[in-house]
Structure formats: C-alpha cells, structure tokens
Design a protein around this motif. Structure first.
Motif, PDB file in Angstrom:
ATOM      1  N   LYS A   1       0.835  -1.204   0.000  1.00 11.64           N
ATOM      2  CA  LYS A   1       0.000   0.000   0.000  1.00 11.64           C
ATOM      3  C   LYS A   1       0.869   1.253   0.000  1.00 11.64           C
ATOM      4  O   LYS A   1       2.077   1.204   0.282  1.00 11.64           O
ATOM      5  N   ALA A   2       0.208   2.372  -0.289  1.00 12.07           N
ATOM      6  CA  ALA A   2       0.905   3.653  -0.356  1.00 12.07           C
ATOM      7  C   ALA A   2       1.117   4.220   1.043  1.00 12.07           C
ATOM      8  O   ALA A   2       0.523   3.770   2.029  1.00 12.07           O
TER       9      ALA A   2
ATOM     10  N   MET B   1       6.526  -2.304  -6.892  1.00 15.84           N
ATOM     11  CA  MET B   1       5.474  -1.599  -6.172  1.00 15.84           C
ATOM     12  C   MET B   1       6.055  -0.858  -4.965  1.00 15.84           C
ATOM     13  O   MET B   1       5.633   0.265  -4.658  1.00 15.84           O
TER      14      MET B   1
ATOM     15  N   TYR C   1       7.667   2.179  -6.360  1.00 18.01           N
ATOM     16  CA  TYR C   1       6.688   3.121  -6.900  1.00 18.01           C
ATOM     17  C   TYR C   1       6.020   3.928  -5.788  1.00 18.01           C
ATOM     18  O   TYR C   1       5.857   5.146  -5.897  1.00 18.01           O
ATOM     19  N   HIS C   2       5.605   3.244  -4.726  1.00 18.49           N
ATOM     20  CA  HIS C   2       4.967   3.962  -3.617  1.00 18.49           C
ATOM     21  C   HIS C   2       5.937   4.940  -2.960  1.00 18.49           C
ATOM     22  O   HIS C   2       5.535   6.048  -2.564  1.00 18.49           O
TER      23      HIS C   2
ATOM     24  N   ASP D   1       0.335   1.658  -9.649  1.00 14.91           N
ATOM     25  CA  ASP D   1      -0.793   1.390  -8.757  1.00 14.91           C
ATOM     26  C   ASP D   1      -1.967   2.248  -9.203  1.00 14.91           C
ATOM     27  O   ASP D   1      -1.917   3.484  -9.135  1.00 14.91           O
ATOM     28  N   ASP D   2      -3.043   1.608  -9.653  1.00 14.03           N
ATOM     29  CA  ASP D   2      -4.206   2.337 -10.157  1.00 14.03           C
ATOM     30  C   ASP D   2      -5.017   2.999  -9.051  1.00 14.03           C
ATOM     31  O   ASP D   2      -5.947   3.768  -9.342  1.00 14.03           O
ATOM     32  N   LYS D   3      -4.688   2.750  -7.785  1.00 14.04           N
ATOM     33  CA  LYS D   3      -5.475   3.295  -6.685  1.00 14.04           C
ATOM     34  C   LYS D   3      -5.135   4.748  -6.381  1.00 14.04           C
ATOM     35  O   LYS D   3      -5.821   5.403  -5.605  1.00 14.04           O
ATOM     36  N   GLN D   4      -4.063   5.284  -6.955  1.00 12.19           N
ATOM     37  CA  GLN D   4      -3.700   6.670  -6.711  1.00 12.19           C
ATOM     38  C   GLN D   4      -3.269   7.335  -8.015  1.00 12.19           C
ATOM     39  O   GLN D   4      -2.761   6.674  -8.936  1.00 12.19           O
TER      40      GLN D   4
END
Length: 522
Positions: free
Chosen positions: A216-217, A237, A240-241, A414-417
C-alpha cells in the motif's frame, strides 16, 4: 628617595580607587538596565531568530512561571539569573504576547501545594554553608500556560540547551499536535518497533506508523518517510509507492549500506544482497559504491579480551565507526555540528551532481575502503596492518537534495492513486550507514543530527538552529608529522628561550631605570 616612593604610592592608590569606583558605578547601571552584549561562542546567551519567529507567530498570550528557590548559592544563583535574563528576551521578542513571573515557592505553602499537584518535585542540590557541604531541597521548575493547556519543565538542570527546551515546549503548546512519520517495512527494512530509541527520543513530537510499501501507499498524513536498511532487492510496487510519496514534496530518508552489523554475535557484519542497492541509482540517482569505509580518525570502543586465563577490557580506535568532522557548514541540517559518527558505512556518489544536490558528510583524508564481502571488522587488528597498501582519501557518507525532482516512473503502477510525474520542492536524504538509527548508535551529536534530519524532511526547521547551540564537543584538528615536530620544538625550546630573553630585557630595563633615578639624587 623616600618622598618619591611615597608620591608614587599615593598616585597608585588614587588611580586604583578611581578605577574601582568607576567599575562599581558601571556595574550598578548595567544591573538596572536591559542593555546586553553577547560575546559568547555561537551566541549562546541570546535567543535565536528561530525562537523569535515562533514567538512572533503566537495567536494568544502565553504565561511562563519560573519557580526557583531563593538564596541558593552558585552555580544555582547564576542559573536563576540566566533563566530570568532569557525570559526577559522572550518577553521582548513576543511583542506583548508573553509574560513571565519569577516565584519563590518557599514563601507560600499554597504555591508548594499547587506544584505538588502538578507533580513538580523538590530536587536535592549540594551547597557549601558554614565551611561544609550540605544538601538542600529546592525548586528549579518552569510552568508554561497557553489557553487551557500547560507544559512543564520539572527541573532546569543547566543553561545548556535551555532555549531549545523552552522553545520546543512553547511550539508544542501552540502547534497542531504531533506529526506522523512513516517507516517502510519489507525487504529487510527495519520497522519502528526495531527503532525503540528513536521512538523514545521523538515521542513528544512525532507519531511513527509502519507501512509495507509493497502492499500500500504511504498514509496521506505522513510528513516524512524512513527507509532503514533494505538488504534485498525491493519490488517495483515498493519503489513506486516511495517514488510517489517523494513526488508529494514530503521528505524521504534512505539508509543504505553494504552490510548490516550483527552486534549480538560480537563484532560481525552481514553483507546485504548483491542487488539490494541498485534501485537507488535508477530511482534516486545515488550510487552506493562497493566496500566498507574505514577511517583512522575513528571513534573509540571498549573490547572484551581474554589472555592467559585473565579477562580484561581495553579501549581501541575502531575504524569502521568513523568520527566525522568534515561536515557541510552551509546546510541547515549539519550547521553547528562539530562531529558525528557513521557506523559501518558505504561510500556514496551522485550520478549527476548539480546545484541542488549536496554532500553533507565526508570521512577524513586518512580513510580508505575495505573491499568485500567478506569483511573483516576485527577491532583488535592494528591500524597499520589494516590500512597497508590501500589508497587513502575522503569518502562521501551522506547526501541531500532539495528542489525540483522527476519521477523515476513514466506511468502509474498502482491504479489506486493518481500518478505524479514531478514535484517543485522535494527533499531527499541518503545515508551510507544503514545502522545510523539503530538503538546502539543514537547518542551524543548523532542525536542532534537525527533530530535535524527529521525536522528538515518534515519542512519544520524552526528548532534546528537551536539544537546545536551550546554544543561543547570540539574535536582537535589532526596534524601531520611535520606540524607535530614544529609545535614540539616551539613549546619545548623556542618558548622557554623567548621567556628568558624577555626576563633579561626586563631586568636590564629596571636596572637602567634605577641607576638613572639614583643619579638624579646625587
């Protein structure tokens, strides 16, 4: 001859009496006025611009009550005067938004009861009375009141660091509460639970929250991110975060090295994965060079030894904990620091140096890099043997970047942000020591450095300039062989000869003067 001596004696006494009277008059005028001139090193007796900025930003009045037992001898009398002078400076800088009182609790039982309710204790102080040492109980406390909130300094032990402590309390009272610092976990990175000393040090100012960047971010309320010692290649990931948090403008601290110390097993180090640090070059533009930095200008450690059936302890210089004095004095993070230690560090370099990328810490010119793995960190191996045949030069151990930054990614992972490609004012710190925040190494000026780093990353520099005020450690500059020989000759031969010459000249001068006076009376 007797008349001349009598006249000279009278003139001397009159001059001395005049000087004493003028001195007493000036002292009385100075005591009754508020004119001050600070000649101390680092302006330790004046409040700093950071404190003035905090005081001038007060929205509501603040009241400070200093509870000091009256009649205490030195050094406590001097401490009381220092506190009163400092509070007068605070009052003047606050422009009517701060008041203070100096209160002797011994005069009022109700005041003592109120202090007991606030859990402010009497402390034992040693005083000299009637030609003998005695122990007395006294109050040396400060209570700060702002609206319906209070902050307490139960014991003022020394004037060193008093301004930082007081301004920190005022800032805490008038601020918006604790800030959040995220600690990345996974791939060998240390969690906040492994950084207990750091948490205890910052518990009044920061909350720590662990976040697994592979899943998660970083939470949106986090002001800074710590990545403490990744020893395996992180996932895309994870990177990326971290990258996207950096694009928000909040600060990122990365502690990287080629080894992890294993102090529970003695003096041993465990090498990190071969590709554990490659992402720093591709994502942050920082190259973690191979090897382990050794420095002859080293910190001292205590080593347990056993010989002929006897166990004993000895103190040795340990080159893998360099004593760093090559410090960037222009950076707000390290300005005012005299020396820090960087345990088990790797050398760092910028891939593309620029004006917004700076070097904060470097080892001395008597440092080298031990190749490995494996690494030999035996503390009993002699310096001469350890450094034989190695090229010695300064090694970079900490880097900082502030300004415009580009994302290391071209699109969202991450498509969530929402994806952010750049930031106008980002902040990045990279340390070559992954053990810098370990419980065993947070001490001395390293504590000041760590606090400065986190405040800078959180865009909260108000207290940074205050921490290093009054720092007393002054490491001596290392001299080469020719310089040492020169000073030995000066102190052992040249200075005594010069003193003898001055004494001879003085003797001849007095003899000539005496003969001249005698001839005048013939």
């Amino acid at each position: 001859m007797a008349d001349l001596r009598s006249t000279t004696r009278r003139k001397t006494l009159l001059t001395l009496s005049f000087v004493v009277m003028i001195s007493l008059l000036l002292f009385a005028v100075a005591q009754g006025s508020h004119i001050r001139s600070d000649w101390s090193d680092n302006q330790t007796s004046s409040i700093s611009s950071s404190t003035k900025q905090v005081l001038q930003g007060l929205d509501e009045p603040i009241q400070i009550k200093a509870y000091f037992t009256a009649g205490l001898p030195q050094p406590y009398g001097q401490l009381k005067q220092f506190v009163e002078d400092t509070l007068m400076n605070y009052r003047d800088a606050a422009q009517g938004k701060l008041g203070f009182e100096m209160i002797n609790p011994e005069d009022n039982p109700n005041t003592q009861a109120a202090l007991q309710a606030l859990q402010i204790p009497k402390v034992q102080v040693q005083v000299i009375e009637d030609d003998r040492a005695q122990v007395r109980q006294a109050y040396l406390a400060i209570v700060i009141e702002y609206l319906d909130k209070q902050e307490i300094i139960p014991v003022v032990q020394t004037d060193a660091g008093f301004e930082y402590l007081l301004t920190r309390k005022i800032k805490k009272l008038t601020g918006k509460g604790k800030q959040t610092i995220a600690v990345a976990t996974g791939f060998g990175a240390k969690s906040s639970q492994q950084l207990q000393t750091l948490q205890q040090l910052l518990q009044d100012d920061y909350n720590f929250v662990d976040v697994d960047l592979a899943l998660k971010a970083v939470p949106s309320d986090a002001k800074a991110l710590i990545v403490a010692g990744v020893d395996k290649k992180p996932s895309e990931m994870f990177r990326y975060h971290l990258d996207q948090f950096r694009m928000t403008g909040n600060g990122v601290l990365v502690l990287a090295s080629n080894v992890e110390p294993n102090l529970q097993a003695g003096f041993q180090v465990l090498p990190v994965d071969t590709y554990a640090n490659d992402w720093l070059l591709s994502d942050l533009g920082v190259s973690v060079e191979p090897g382990l930095v050794m420095d002859q200008q080293a910190s001292r450690i205590t080593v347990n030894q056993q010989q002929a059936g006897f166990a004993f302890r000895s103190v040795v210089d340990f080159p893998f904990i360099p004593n760093i004095v090559n410090i960037n004095k222009q950076s707000v993070i390290t300005q005012g620091l005299e020396s820090v230690s960087m345990p088990f560090a790797a050398p760092l370099t910028w891939r593309e140096p620029s004006a917004d990328k700076t070097v904060l810490l470097q080892s001395s010119e008597w440092s080298a890099v031990q190749s490995g793995p494996p690494f030999d960190v035996n503390p009993l191996l002699s310096m001469q043997e350890r450094f034989r045949g190695l090229q010695m030069r300064p090694q970079t151990l900490m880097l900082a970047q502030e300004g415009a930054m580009q994302s290391a990614f071209s699109q969202a992972v991450d498509d969530k942000q929402a994806f952010m490609a750049k930031v106008a004012n980002g902040r990045l710190l990279v340390s070559g020591s992954s053990a810098l925040l370990d419980n065993e190494f947070i001490n001395g000026e390293n504590t000041v450095l760590i606090l400065n780093m986190l405040d800078w990353l959180s865009h909260d520099e108000a207290l940074i300039a205050l921490r290093s005020k009054g720092v007393t450690q002054r490491p001596l500059a290392t001299l080469n062989k020719a310089e040492r020989t020169f000073f030995k000759v000066v102190w052992m031969f040249a200075l005594p000869v010069l003193l003898l010459m001055l004494a001879g000249w003085r003797w001849l001068y007095l003899r000539k003067r005496r003969n001249k006076i005698w001839e005048g009376y013939q």
